[in-house]
Motif scaffolding. Sequence first.
Motif, PDB file in Angstrom:
ATOM      1  N   SER A 239       3.291  -2.706  16.279  1.00  0.00           N
ATOM      2  CA  SER A 239       2.345  -2.034  15.389  1.00  0.00           C
ATOM      3  C   SER A 239       2.772  -2.348  13.960  1.00  0.00           C
ATOM      4  O   SER A 239       3.743  -3.076  13.750  1.00  0.00           O
ATOM      5  CB  SER A 239       2.353  -0.515  15.632  1.00  0.00           C
ATOM      6  OG  SER A 239       3.556   0.056  15.152  1.00  0.00           O
ATOM      7  N   ALA A 240       2.091  -1.771  12.988  1.00  0.00           N
ATOM      8  CA  ALA A 240       2.457  -2.010  11.586  1.00  0.00           C
ATOM      9  C   ALA A 240       3.837  -1.453  11.255  1.00  0.00           C
ATOM     10  O   ALA A 240       4.464  -1.866  10.282  1.00  0.00           O
ATOM     11  CB  ALA A 240       1.413  -1.404  10.665  1.00  0.00           C
ATOM     12  N   THR A 241       4.332  -0.521  12.084  1.00  0.00           N
ATOM     13  CA  THR A 241       5.624   0.114  11.797  1.00  0.00           C
ATOM     14  C   THR A 241       6.675  -0.107  12.881  1.00  0.00           C
ATOM     15  O   THR A 241       7.772   0.416  12.780  1.00  0.00           O
ATOM     16  CB  THR A 241       5.431   1.626  11.605  1.00  0.00           C
ATOM     17  OG1 THR A 241       4.845   2.175  12.790  1.00  0.00           O
ATOM     18  CG2 THR A 241       4.551   1.920  10.390  1.00  0.00           C
ATOM     19  N   THR A 242       6.374  -0.878  13.913  1.00  0.00           N
ATOM     20  CA  THR A 242       7.328  -1.112  15.000  1.00  0.00           C
ATOM     21  C   THR A 242       7.327  -2.580  15.402  1.00  0.00           C
ATOM     22  O   THR A 242       6.262  -3.174  15.594  1.00  0.00           O
ATOM     23  CB  THR A 242       6.976  -0.271  16.248  1.00  0.00           C
ATOM     24  OG1 THR A 242       6.896   1.104  15.871  1.00  0.00           O
ATOM     25  CG2 THR A 242       8.023  -0.427  17.338  1.00  0.00           C
ATOM     26  N   ILE A 243       8.529  -3.146  15.516  1.00  0.00           N
ATOM     27  CA  ILE A 243       8.688  -4.490  16.054  1.00  0.00           C
ATOM     28  C   ILE A 243       9.663  -4.437  17.222  1.00  0.00           C
ATOM     29  O   ILE A 243      10.477  -3.511  17.325  1.00  0.00           O
ATOM     30  CB  ILE A 243       9.168  -5.521  15.005  1.00  0.00           C
ATOM     31  CG1 ILE A 243      10.515  -5.115  14.393  1.00  0.00           C
ATOM     32  CG2 ILE A 243       8.113  -5.759  13.950  1.00  0.00           C
ATOM     33  CD1 ILE A 243      11.113  -6.161  13.453  1.00  0.00           C
ATOM     34  N   GLU A 244       9.570  -5.430  18.070  1.00  0.00           N
ATOM     35  CA  GLU A 244      10.446  -5.532  19.234  1.00  0.00           C
ATOM     36  C   GLU A 244      11.233  -6.829  19.107  1.00  0.00           C
ATOM     37  O   GLU A 244      10.678  -7.873  18.769  1.00  0.00           O
ATOM     38  CB  GLU A 244       9.588  -5.556  20.493  1.00  0.00           C
ATOM     39  CG  GLU A 244      10.351  -5.791  21.771  1.00  0.00           C
ATOM     40  CD  GLU A 244       9.410  -5.914  22.970  1.00  0.00           C
ATOM     41  OE1 GLU A 244       9.838  -5.522  24.060  1.00  0.00           O
ATOM     42  OE2 GLU A 244       8.276  -6.399  22.817  1.00  0.00           O
ATOM     43  N   LEU A 245      12.526  -6.738  19.375  1.00  0.00           N
ATOM     44  CA  LEU A 245      13.375  -7.924  19.427  1.00  0.00           C
ATOM     45  C   LEU A 245      13.728  -8.154  20.877  1.00  0.00           C
ATOM     46  O   LEU A 245      14.368  -7.313  21.518  1.00  0.00           O
ATOM     47  CB  LEU A 245      14.650  -7.731  18.601  1.00  0.00           C
ATOM     48  CG  LEU A 245      15.705  -8.839  18.718  1.00  0.00           C
ATOM     49  CD1 LEU A 245      15.155 -10.183  18.242  1.00  0.00           C
ATOM     50  CD2 LEU A 245      16.953  -8.465  17.938  1.00  0.00           C
ATOM     51  N   VAL A 246      13.281  -9.286  21.407  1.00  0.00           N
ATOM     52  CA  VAL A 246      13.578  -9.632  22.792  1.00  0.00           C
ATOM     53  C   VAL A 246      14.759 -10.588  22.803  1.00  0.00           C
ATOM     54  O   VAL A 246      14.730 -11.624  22.150  1.00  0.00           O
ATOM     55  CB  VAL A 246      12.361 -10.284  23.485  1.00  0.00           C
ATOM     56  CG1 VAL A 246      12.701 -10.702  24.899  1.00  0.00           C
ATOM     57  CG2 VAL A 246      11.184  -9.337  23.471  1.00  0.00           C
ATOM     58  N   ASN A 247      15.778 -10.216  23.538  1.00  0.00           N
ATOM     59  CA  ASN A 247      16.962 -11.057  23.694  1.00  0.00           C
ATOM     60  C   ASN A 247      16.737 -11.942  24.913  1.00  0.00           C
ATOM     61  O   ASN A 247      16.537 -11.443  26.013  1.00  0.00           O
ATOM     62  CB  ASN A 247      18.197 -10.166  23.881  1.00  0.00           C
ATOM     63  CG  ASN A 247      19.478 -10.952  24.015  1.00  0.00           C
ATOM     64  OD1 ASN A 247      19.467 -12.141  24.320  1.00  0.00           O
ATOM     65  ND2 ASN A 247      20.591 -10.289  23.800  1.00  0.00           N
TER      66      ASN A 247
END
Length: 139
Positions: free
Chosen positions: A118-126
Motif C-alpha cells: 500500500s502507500a504506507t506498507t512495503i514487503e521485503l521478500v528474502n
Amino acid sequence: MKKIILLITIITLSYSCSNSDNSGNNTNNCQTLHPPTWIQGTWIKQNAPTAAGYKFTADDVIENYNEISSGGISRKFQLDFYCTSNVNYTVTENITPTSYFLEINWGGIATYNFTKISATTIELVNDNDPINASYYIKQ
C-alpha cells in the motif's frame, strides 16, 4: 606550411594530454541507483524491537537505517567506493509501479526484492526464505 604542422602538433598534444589525465578515472563506467519515487522515504520494520529499517532517496538505499542515529549502510557510498577503487561490480535494478528489485554484485551479492503493499506498507521478500517476508511501515 610550418603553421599547419605547428597547429597539428598542438592539437595532437592537447588531445593526448587530456586523455592521459583521465586514464585512471572510472567515472564514466560507474553505476548508480534509481529507487522509484513510490519507495522513497524512511521505512521502519513492523513489530521490530529496534526502530531500524530502510531509507530510500533518489539515488541511494540505506540499509539498517536508524532514525535515532541516522546511521546505516549506504549503498551509494559503497558503489562510489567501488568505482573510485576500480572494483568490478554490477548493479541490476528492475522497477515497476509496485516492485523494486535491486542486486549489487561485487564478488559478494546484496539482493533486495521490495513489493508495494500500500502507500504506507512495503514487503521485503528474502529469496532464501520467501515464506517469512518482512513488512515495513512508511514514516
